[in-house]
Design an enzyme around this catalytic site. Structure first.
Site, PDB file in Angstrom:
ATOM      1  N   LYS A 120     -22.251  -8.040  74.661  1.00 38.26           N
ATOM      2  CA  LYS A 120     -20.710  -8.299  74.991  1.00 38.26           C
ATOM      3  C   LYS A 120     -20.094  -9.376  76.520  1.00 38.26           C
ATOM      4  O   LYS A 120     -19.225  -9.619  76.458  1.00 38.26           O
ATOM      5  CB  LYS A 120     -19.857  -7.943  74.081  1.00 38.26           C
ATOM      6  CG  LYS A 120     -19.849  -7.198  72.621  1.00 38.26           C
ATOM      7  CD  LYS A 120     -18.820  -6.249  72.002  1.00 38.26           C
ATOM      8  CE  LYS A 120     -18.979  -5.141  72.884  1.00 38.26           C
ATOM      9  NZ  LYS A 120     -17.992  -4.759  72.253  1.00 38.26           N
ATOM     10  N   LYS A 201     -30.585   3.176  57.813  1.00 34.83           N
ATOM     11  CA  LYS A 201     -29.745   4.889  57.544  1.00 34.83           C
ATOM     12  C   LYS A 201     -28.803   5.050  57.241  1.00 34.83           C
ATOM     13  O   LYS A 201     -27.706   4.243  57.859  1.00 34.83           O
ATOM     14  CB  LYS A 201     -30.534   5.540  59.112  1.00 34.83           C
ATOM     15  CG  LYS A 201     -29.885   6.819  59.311  1.00 34.83           C
ATOM     16  CD  LYS A 201     -29.903   7.000  60.573  1.00 34.83           C
ATOM     17  CE  LYS A 201     -28.886   8.476  60.644  1.00 34.83           C
ATOM     18  NZ  LYS A 201     -27.662   8.956  61.091  1.00 34.83           N
ATOM     19  N   LYS A 204     -22.043   7.976  58.314  1.00 34.62           N
ATOM     20  CA  LYS A 204     -20.337   7.495  58.879  1.00 34.62           C
ATOM     21  C   LYS A 204     -19.872   6.845  58.839  1.00 34.62           C
ATOM     22  O   LYS A 204     -19.263   6.066  58.600  1.00 34.62           O
ATOM     23  CB  LYS A 204     -19.431   8.650  59.052  1.00 34.62           C
ATOM     24  CG  LYS A 204     -20.223  10.094  58.463  1.00 34.62           C
ATOM     25  CD  LYS A 204     -19.059  10.848  59.377  1.00 34.62           C
ATOM     26  CE  LYS A 204     -20.237  12.304  59.193  1.00 34.62           C
ATOM     27  NZ  LYS A 204     -20.348  12.896  60.250  1.00 34.62           N
TER      28      LYS A 204
HETATM   29  P1  ADP Z   1     -23.880  10.334  60.723  1.00 31.55           P
HETATM   30  O1  ADP Z   1     -24.697   9.924  61.021  1.00 31.55           O
HETATM   31  O2  ADP Z   1     -23.040  10.016  59.591  1.00 31.55           O
HETATM   32  O3  ADP Z   1     -22.605  10.445  62.260  1.00 31.55           O
HETATM   33  P2  ADP Z   1     -24.273  12.890  61.983  1.00 31.55           P
HETATM   34  O4  ADP Z   1     -24.820  12.682  63.392  1.00 31.55           O
HETATM   35  O5  ADP Z   1     -23.144  13.963  62.086  1.00 31.55           O
HETATM   36  O6  ADP Z   1     -24.208  12.022  61.253  1.00 31.55           O
HETATM   37  O7  ADP Z   1     -25.411  13.840  60.948  1.00 31.55           O
HETATM   38  C1  ADP Z   1     -25.032  15.263  60.955  1.00 31.55           C
HETATM   39  C2  ADP Z   1     -26.827  16.145  60.706  1.00 31.55           C
HETATM   40  O8  ADP Z   1     -27.438  15.031  59.541  1.00 31.55           O
HETATM   41  C3  ADP Z   1     -27.797  15.809  61.493  1.00 31.55           C
HETATM   42  O9  ADP Z   1     -28.793  17.185  61.814  1.00 31.55           O
HETATM   43  C4  ADP Z   1     -28.300  14.728  60.860  1.00 31.55           C
HETATM   44  O10 ADP Z   1     -29.952  14.189  61.847  1.00 31.55           O
HETATM   45  C5  ADP Z   1     -28.499  14.441  59.643  1.00 31.55           C
HETATM   46  N1  ADP Z   1     -27.665  13.028  59.066  1.00 31.55           N
HETATM   47  C6  ADP Z   1     -27.424  12.306  59.233  1.00 31.55           C
HETATM   48  N2  ADP Z   1     -27.977  10.988  58.585  1.00 31.55           N
HETATM   49  C7  ADP Z   1     -29.137  11.717  57.654  1.00 31.55           C
HETATM   50  C8  ADP Z   1     -29.395  10.294  57.084  1.00 31.55           C
HETATM   51  N3  ADP Z   1     -29.018   9.179  56.641  1.00 31.55           N
HETATM   52  N4  ADP Z   1     -30.600  11.032  56.922  1.00 31.55           N
HETATM   53  C9  ADP Z   1     -31.638  12.272  57.049  1.00 31.55           C
HETATM   54  N5  ADP Z   1     -30.444  12.977  58.014  1.00 31.55           N
HETATM   55  C10 ADP Z   1     -29.479  12.779  58.548  1.00 31.55           C
END
Ligand code: ADP
Ligand code: TRP
Length: 333
Positions: A120, A201, A204
């Site tokens: 950007k 993937k 959130k």
């Molecule tokens: P987000 O990506 O939704 O913000 P977080 O970073 O809070 O999720 O992840 C919390 C836990 O869940 C971590 O151990 C992360 O590796 C796992 N996790 C998050 N999304 C996935 C996914 N799509 N597949 C597998 N594990 C995931």
């Protein structure tokens, strides 16, 4: 022989989704059967991005209730909030002295923000606070503080655990003995990256998540909204190319998976029917969790008591690690 230690944390930055469940919560609860487990809510990590107090507070409660509804037994697992353990922050400061700035520059999350800023033509560090920049050091402290052997996480967190290893090794090399334990990531291959509704993937932050505690109506609506290709009902379909089937596999038994794969290949099954099958297995697994979640979240005081008890059990362990390090470092005379 001492049992090995499993530890993991989840940031309370939004509602839990099925990626969190299969990537972190479920494997962690399975490990808790054979390991001494320490699972926590990473609320100071969340503060880096969440500045609204009411929202942060409700996310903390939601993630805590989510762990319990998923089956965490607080009598067997030490379950606490990161913010209740001041030793985490003391250890993080000590680890900073052993962490190269270059190591932080290589963190994927930080690099992604810098790259987006460069695209950007903004200042490369726009929107990066020091909490975000030093995120991997605080996470290393979370892990190392409890002498963790294994850290159950999704694939996206592996780099952070490698950084924790680098930092622990730098400390041990300096003092020429094993002051700190070097942790290992435990990633489950089948659920290393749970796909979201759009095939990326599940996260959130991408708006493509299936919330773990969505009610039945919302759950059906989200699944029905999944994007599919334009193959007609009669056509034969490759299950392994279908997001719907990839999600189905997480919830279905081996027999159910084989039966549905055969129906995909045979032709005659349309996408809406495939989605209906997916909804059925998802709801079957999540309905009991949803009920428990509602009951737990309604009792805020009960939840606070559980977390306070966990903190009480965690602090002596944390204090021992910090003391060991302070002695090795010459801070404690
Ligand atoms: P987000 O990506 O939704 O913000 P977080 O970073 O809070 O999720 O992840 C919390 C836990 O869940 C971590 O151990 C992360 O590796 C796992 N996790 C998050 N999304 C996935 C996914 N799509 N597949 C597998 N594990 C995931
Ligand atoms: N960084 C992890 C995530 O985004 C959360 C986390 C913080 C964590 N500290 C941890 C995970 C220690 C495992 C161990 O999901």
């Amino acid at each position: 022989m001492d049992r090995k230690i499993s530890l993991t944390g989840i940031k309370p930055t939004g509602s839990l989704h099925i990626g969190n469940y299969f990537g972190a919560i479920k494997p962690a609860l399975e490990l808790a059967k054979d390991y001494d487990a320490r699972y926590f809510i990473a609320d100071y990590h969340a503060l880096n991005t969440m500045k609204n107090p009411a929202e942060l507070q409700s996310c903390i409660r939601e993630v805590a209730a989510g762990w319990l509804a998923s089956g965490l037994d607080p009598d067997r697992v030490i379950f606490y909030r990161q913010s209740s353990i001041p030793e985490v922050f003391e250890l993080a400061t000590m680890l900073m002295a052993f962490t190269g700035k270059g190591l932080m520059n290589r963190a994927h999350a930080y690099k992604a923000i810098v790259q987006a800023n460069n695209e950007k033509s903004s200042d490369p560090d726009a929107g990066v606070n020091m909490g975000l920049y030093t995120y991997p050091v605080l996470m290393a402290a979370d892990i190392i503080l409890f002498d963790s052997d294994v850290v159950p996480v999704g694939k996206d967190q592996v780099q952070h655990i490698e950084m924790a290893q680098d930092i622990a090794r730098a400390v041990n090399a300096n003092y020429r003995r094993d002051v700190l334990k070097v942790p290992q990531a435990a990633v489950r291959e089948q659920a290393a990256v749970v796909p979201g509704l759009d095939g990326r993937k599940m996260s959130k932050s991408y708006g493509n998540a299936i919330p773990l505690f969505a009610d039945e109506k919302q759950l059906r609506k989200l699944i029905m909204r999944m994007v599919t290709n334009s193959q007609a009902v009669e056509e034969s379909k490759d299950p392994d190319q279908s997001q719907i089937y990839l999600l189905y596999k997480l919830f279905a038994s081996a027999e159910e998976q084989a039966a549905l794969a055969a129906r995909y290949r045979a032709g005659g099954m349309g996408w809406s029917e495939a989605k209906e099958e997916l909804f059925r297995v998802v709801n079957r697994e999540l309905a009991p969790l949803r009920g428990r979640f509602e009951a737990i979240i309604a009792d805020g005081e009960g939840l606070d008591r559980v977390l306070a008890r966990g903190a009480e059990k965690a602090r002596p362990i944390a204090a021992a690690t910090v003391t060991r390090f302070r002695r090795a470092a010459g801070i404690d005379l």
